[in-house]
Write a protein that holds these residues in place. Sequence first.
Motif, PDB file in Angstrom:
ATOM      1  N   ARG B 397       0.835  -1.211   0.000  1.00  8.64           N
ATOM      2  CA  ARG B 397       0.000   0.000   0.000  1.00  8.64           C
ATOM      3  C   ARG B 397       0.868   1.259   0.000  1.00  8.64           C
ATOM      4  NH1 ARG B 397      -3.008  -1.873   3.893  1.00  8.64           N
ATOM      5  NH2 ARG B 397      -1.950  -0.790   5.568  1.00  8.64           N
ATOM      6  N   PHE B 398       1.978   1.194   0.718  1.00 14.60           N
ATOM      7  CA  PHE B 398       2.825   2.380   0.857  1.00 14.60           C
ATOM      8  C   PHE B 398       4.290   1.941   0.866  1.00 14.60           C
ATOM      9  CE2 PHE B 398       3.066   6.598   3.479  1.00 14.60           C
ATOM     10  CZ  PHE B 398       3.944   7.105   2.546  1.00 14.60           C
ATOM     11  N   PRO B 399       4.809   1.547  -0.302  1.00 17.09           N
ATOM     12  CA  PRO B 399       6.202   1.085  -0.344  1.00 17.09           C
ATOM     13  C   PRO B 399       7.169   2.224  -0.036  1.00 17.09           C
ATOM     14  CG  PRO B 399       5.207   1.061  -2.543  1.00 17.09           C
ATOM     15  CD  PRO B 399       4.152   1.513  -1.607  1.00 17.09           C
ATOM     16  N   PHE B 400       8.155   1.924   0.785  1.00 14.56           N
ATOM     17  CA  PHE B 400       9.142   2.930   1.181  1.00 14.56           C
ATOM     18  C   PHE B 400      10.442   2.209   1.520  1.00 14.56           C
ATOM     19  CE2 PHE B 400      11.148   5.423   4.667  1.00 14.56           C
ATOM     20  CZ  PHE B 400      11.375   6.604   3.979  1.00 14.56           C
ATOM     21  N   VAL B 401      11.537   2.633   0.922  1.00 12.77           N
ATOM     22  CA  VAL B 401      12.833   2.028   1.236  1.00 12.77           C
ATOM     23  C   VAL B 401      13.878   3.131   1.376  1.00 12.77           C
ATOM     24  CG1 VAL B 401      12.398  -0.167   0.062  1.00 12.77           C
ATOM     25  CG2 VAL B 401      13.430   1.692  -1.198  1.00 12.77           C
ATOM     26  N   THR B 402      14.912   2.827   2.130  1.00 11.72           N
ATOM     27  CA  THR B 402      16.008   3.786   2.262  1.00 11.72           C
ATOM     28  C   THR B 402      17.332   3.103   1.968  1.00 11.72           C
ATOM     29  OG1 THR B 402      16.342   3.310   4.612  1.00 11.72           O
ATOM     30  CG2 THR B 402      14.782   5.081   4.048  1.00 11.72           C
ATOM     31  N   ARG B 403      18.301   3.918   1.624  1.00 12.40           N
ATOM     32  CA  ARG B 403      19.632   3.387   1.286  1.00 12.40           C
ATOM     33  C   ARG B 403      20.671   4.434   1.688  1.00 12.40           C
ATOM     34  NH1 ARG B 403      23.194   3.623  -3.287  1.00 12.40           N
ATOM     35  NH2 ARG B 403      21.929   5.268  -4.205  1.00 12.40           N
ATOM     36  N   ARG B 404      21.668   3.994   2.452  1.00 14.90           N
ATOM     37  CA  ARG B 404      22.717   4.950   2.817  1.00 14.90           C
ATOM     38  C   ARG B 404      23.646   5.156   1.638  1.00 14.90           C
ATOM     39  NH1 ARG B 404      24.363   7.969   6.397  1.00 14.90           N
ATOM     40  NH2 ARG B 404      23.083   7.311   8.153  1.00 14.90           N
ATOM     41  N   LEU B 409      24.572  11.008   3.974  1.00 11.85           N
ATOM     42  CA  LEU B 409      23.405  11.080   3.091  1.00 11.85           C
ATOM     43  C   LEU B 409      22.647   9.748   3.030  1.00 11.85           C
ATOM     44  CD1 LEU B 409      24.941  13.025   0.062  1.00 11.85           C
ATOM     45  CD2 LEU B 409      23.502  13.948   1.878  1.00 11.85           C
ATOM     46  N   ILE B 410      21.334   9.855   3.050  1.00 17.35           N
ATOM     47  CA  ILE B 410      20.477   8.677   2.887  1.00 17.35           C
ATOM     48  C   ILE B 410      19.487   8.962   1.765  1.00 17.35           C
ATOM     49  CG2 ILE B 410      18.566   7.400   3.942  1.00 17.35           C
ATOM     50  CD1 ILE B 410      20.045   7.396   6.546  1.00 17.35           C
ATOM     51  N   GLN B 411      19.343   7.984   0.874  1.00 12.96           N
ATOM     52  CA  GLN B 411      18.337   8.092  -0.183  1.00 12.96           C
ATOM     53  C   GLN B 411      17.049   7.457   0.326  1.00 12.96           C
ATOM     54  OE1 GLN B 411      19.153   5.690  -3.604  1.00 12.96           O
ATOM     55  NE2 GLN B 411      17.437   6.498  -4.794  1.00 12.96           N
ATOM     56  N   ALA B 412      15.942   8.130   0.118  1.00  9.80           N
ATOM     57  CA  ALA B 412      14.633   7.581   0.503  1.00  9.80           C
ATOM     58  C   ALA B 412      13.754   7.530  -0.734  1.00  9.80           C
ATOM     59  CB  ALA B 412      13.989   8.452   1.571  1.00  9.80           C
ATOM     60  N   PHE B 446       8.352   8.946  -5.291  1.00  6.50           N
ATOM     61  CA  PHE B 446       9.245  10.001  -4.793  1.00  6.50           C
ATOM     62  C   PHE B 446      10.610   9.397  -4.498  1.00  6.50           C
ATOM     63  CE2 PHE B 446       8.956   8.698  -0.359  1.00  6.50           C
ATOM     64  CZ  PHE B 446       7.683   8.146  -0.262  1.00  6.50           C
ATOM     65  N   ASP B 447      11.629  10.209  -4.680  1.00  9.64           N
ATOM     66  CA  ASP B 447      13.002   9.713  -4.578  1.00  9.64           C
ATOM     67  C   ASP B 447      13.851  10.892  -4.114  1.00  9.64           C
ATOM     68  OD1 ASP B 447      15.321   8.300  -4.832  1.00  9.64           O
ATOM     69  OD2 ASP B 447      15.358   8.319  -7.017  1.00  9.64           O
ATOM     70  N   VAL B 448      14.157  10.925  -2.831  1.00 10.58           N
ATOM     71  CA  VAL B 448      14.821  12.105  -2.279  1.00 10.58           C
ATOM     72  C   VAL B 448      16.109  11.715  -1.559  1.00 10.58           C
ATOM     73  CG1 VAL B 448      12.668  13.386  -1.967  1.00 10.58           C
ATOM     74  CG2 VAL B 448      13.520  11.947  -0.121  1.00 10.58           C
ATOM     75  N   VAL B 449      16.979  12.680  -1.423  1.00 10.59           N
ATOM     76  CA  VAL B 449      18.227  12.482  -0.685  1.00 10.59           C
ATOM     77  C   VAL B 449      18.155  13.329   0.578  1.00 10.59           C
ATOM     78  CG1 VAL B 449      20.726  12.708  -0.753  1.00 10.59           C
ATOM     79  CG2 VAL B 449      19.481  12.026  -2.801  1.00 10.59           C
ATOM     80  N   LEU B 450      18.462  12.700   1.708  1.00 10.45           N
ATOM     81  CA  LEU B 450      18.331  13.374   2.999  1.00 10.45           C
ATOM     82  C   LEU B 450      19.685  13.466   3.684  1.00 10.45           C
ATOM     83  CD1 LEU B 450      15.320  11.164   4.063  1.00 10.45           C
ATOM     84  CD2 LEU B 450      15.116  13.547   3.366  1.00 10.45           C
ATOM     85  N   LEU B 451      19.882  14.553   4.395  1.00 11.75           N
ATOM     86  CA  LEU B 451      21.104  14.718   5.199  1.00 11.75           C
ATOM     87  C   LEU B 451      20.881  14.050   6.541  1.00 11.75           C
ATOM     88  CD1 LEU B 451      22.314  18.402   4.844  1.00 11.75           C
ATOM     89  CD2 LEU B 451      23.721  16.357   4.698  1.00 11.75           C
ATOM     90  N   VAL B 452      21.392  12.851   6.720  1.00 11.31           N
ATOM     91  CA  VAL B 452      21.211  12.140   7.981  1.00 11.31           C
ATOM     92  C   VAL B 452      22.522  11.440   8.335  1.00 11.31           C
ATOM     93  CG1 VAL B 452      19.875  10.420   9.246  1.00 11.31           C
ATOM     94  CG2 VAL B 452      18.788  11.692   7.400  1.00 11.31           C
ATOM     95  N   ARG B 453      23.092  11.799   9.455  1.00 11.35           N
ATOM     96  CA  ARG B 453      24.327  11.151   9.891  1.00 11.35           C
ATOM     97  C   ARG B 453      24.011  10.118  10.954  1.00 11.35           C
ATOM     98  NH1 ARG B 453      28.670  13.921   8.004  1.00 11.35           N
ATOM     99  NH2 ARG B 453      30.069  12.742   9.337  1.00 11.35           N
ATOM    100  N   GLY B 454      24.858   9.124  11.061  1.00  7.60           N
ATOM    101  CA  GLY B 454      24.704   8.130  12.116  1.00  7.60           C
ATOM    102  C   GLY B 454      23.559   7.170  11.849  1.00  7.60           C
ATOM    103  N   ARG B 455      23.393   6.285  12.817  1.00  3.91           N
ATOM    104  CA  ARG B 455      22.329   5.281  12.696  1.00  3.91           C
ATOM    105  C   ARG B 455      20.975   5.992  12.723  1.00  3.91           C
ATOM    106  NH1 ARG B 455      21.677  -0.193  13.670  1.00  3.91           N
ATOM    107  NH2 ARG B 455      19.744  -0.774  14.722  1.00  3.91           N
ATOM    108  N   ALA B 456      20.074   5.583  11.810  1.00  2.00           N
ATOM    109  CA  ALA B 456      18.805   6.301  11.723  1.00  2.00           C
ATOM    110  C   ALA B 456      17.677   5.363  11.313  1.00  2.00           C
ATOM    111  CB  ALA B 456      18.914   7.427  10.701  1.00  2.00           C
ATOM    112  N   THR B 457      16.520   5.562  11.935  1.00  2.29           N
ATOM    113  CA  THR B 457      15.320   4.835  11.545  1.00  2.29           C
ATOM    114  C   THR B 457      14.353   5.828  10.904  1.00  2.29           C
ATOM    115  OG1 THR B 457      15.608   3.256  13.342  1.00  2.29           O
ATOM    116  CG2 THR B 457      13.409   3.422  12.392  1.00  2.29           C
ATOM    117  N   LEU B 458      13.953   5.513   9.667  1.00  3.25           N
ATOM    118  CA  LEU B 458      13.132   6.449   8.888  1.00  3.25           C
ATOM    119  C   LEU B 458      11.833   5.769   8.456  1.00  3.25           C
ATOM    120  CD1 LEU B 458      15.895   7.838   6.500  1.00  3.25           C
ATOM    121  CD2 LEU B 458      15.116   8.859   8.622  1.00  3.25           C
ATOM    122  N   GLY B 473      22.371   1.912   9.054  1.00  2.98           N
ATOM    123  CA  GLY B 473      23.560   2.001   9.901  1.00  2.98           C
ATOM    124  C   GLY B 473      24.316   3.295   9.632  1.00  2.98           C
ATOM    125  N   ARG B 474      25.496   3.394  10.232  1.00  6.94           N
ATOM    126  CA  ARG B 474      26.278   4.626  10.082  1.00  6.94           C
ATOM    127  C   ARG B 474      26.888   4.716   8.701  1.00  6.94           C
ATOM    128  NH1 ARG B 474      27.028   6.782  15.090  1.00  6.94           N
ATOM    129  NH2 ARG B 474      26.462   5.386  16.796  1.00  6.94           N
TER     130      ARG B 474
END
Lengths: 178, 474
Positions: B397-404, B409-412, B446-458, B473-474
């Motif tokens: 219903r709402f696919p969402f993935v992230t990639r460091r 930087l993390i891609q969402a 949608f395909d965005v790049v986010l400024l996120v350092r360190g371990r993160a849950t999105l 992970g970091r």
Amino acid sequence: MRRIAIALAVALAAPSLAQARVHKIAPPGNSGVGQYVETVPTADGGQPTNTVHPGGVGGSGGRGGTGRGPGATGGGAIAASTQRALAKQGPTGDATAALAAATAPSRTRPAARSGDARSTSSGLPSFAGQGSSPSTSVLKALAGSTSGGGLGPLLPIALIGSVLAAAVLTLVRRRRTS
Amino acid sequence: MRLRTLVLAAVLLAMGANVRDARAHGLTLGFSADPALTGNAPAAEATWIPRAAAEGAGIVRVNVAWAQVAPRVRPGSFDPADPSSPGYDWTAVDAAVRDLSGRGLRVLVNVWGAPTWAQGPGAPAGVTPGTWRPDAAQLAQFATAAALRYDGRHPDPLKPGAFLPRVRDWQPWNEPNLSYYLSPQWTRVGGRWAPASPGIYRGLLNAFYGAVKRVSSSNFVVTAGTAPYGDPPGGQRMPPVAFDRSLFCLRDNARLTPVSCPDPPHFDALSHHPYGIGGPLWHALNADDAAVPDVYKLARVLHAAVRDGHVRPAGAKRLWVTELSWDTSPPDPAGVPAAKQARWLEQALYVLWQQGVDTVLWLQIVDSPPIPSYGATYQSGLYYLGGAAKPAAQAFRFPFVTRRMSRGLIQAWGRAPRGGRIAIEQRRGGRWVVLRWLAVRSDQVFDVVLLVRGRATLRAQAEPETSLAWTQGR
């Protein structure tokens, strides 16, 4: 010397690759659906589709046959402890174990003992038991045959030649340095 | 390193890269021919079709077994191109099309399985019925009848004064690289095995295409989805990349050299079924096989064919996946855990989209009964047989993935369940904090790049829908 060792290892692996045949691994949970198993090269024994996979291709309702085939692992190609560790990894572990088992050289099995259920319940189809001893298998693999895609008798000659050349080279270098 | 990250972030912001539309294609989701949706059971109309629509599906494939709709023995007055001809029985297809269209779902009609009288001569014993050299001219007649019946102007036999719904999406045959659906796969020529099924399928595809386009030029034709794995020459299955090379009259995988192609394939979208032995990042082991991350191999062959004029009509073609799934445990002891299935589903959507796929049909909405066994049936539904939802329902219903991408930087990536505003959120100290707001259309990727350092849950949120959360992970 390390390079020579690597070269030897690669050369020893070559017969297996040259004589590669096939085994099949299935998507998780669908080992009985013959359409979607993947053909994997193995070290020996060509296996027609219908004997490699008990389910075969076909069945009723448009999807697959019956039975559960090569998704399971076994056959002793990898250590039991390793198998257990892989089994804990779920389907990915199962697939890895299947791949390892499928690509390993065959082992001659002892004749089935009466009452030994394991002798007839291998998860892997009939790869082993081609009728030759391990040493014969190794010699055959080394010798290969040009018709089977290997280098034939050239391979052992090349191997022995490489070892001798390496030994001579090492001796010459030692004499120069001393 | 920090400076580089900041510069990159500034560039991204300057470009206004909130929602990347650089890849113009969106992502349409749907379901394959799940009997729960197309089998005309009371539960289909009451439960599963509404759920499919609620899950964001836009299209459902309906299997039309030619041999079941057409008469076993043709009556004297039989006119195969006339949908109202005596001998035809469209009851089951009418019901599925009526029910699905009534809920706003598009229907992809998948025609396969020839009647005995439409097969070629010389079928060997043991060949799967309906697969042996089907007659392309007869298939064209049947396609004409089907396209006329669902052109939106054919009277509904059950509703006087009403018309049967319009169907625009058509798919001739299924998995033509398997002898289970099309045979022979190979023929012996001069002591060597030569591909047979691609040529047979090209004839079927072109006859079908011509027929449905003659009824309406706005009809859309999708090639039969190829199965993911093949056997060596002479086997029962042809590797999909080899099949497509031959279909498009291309030789030599390295150069894809064009050879004579007097009647190039006609279609609007190329389809594949990338069932994976492992997860969505598991590559097929053989060069000509194609799992989820290998669809680019088929795209490469397709692009070469388009470039060389070996596809009609000329121009870019779309890429579809008309079957994909992973079974879960429970209930299938050999399946993957339900949480992993959900991750794999949304990750697969991303990996496929990255390769140019714009339509993906998940195999089934609900698990199949394990008859005769779990291994021979599918338990890949978004719902258990009892009706409870699996995590995969949320992922679909709402696919969402992230990639460091780097330390900073993390891609969402995701697909919006509805138009409006979407929040990308990060979990901090037990609370969800909005990192970025996005304005999106319904079903937009949608395909965005986010400024996120360190371990993160999105996660992503589009009230009232929330995606599954991903931890990097970091």
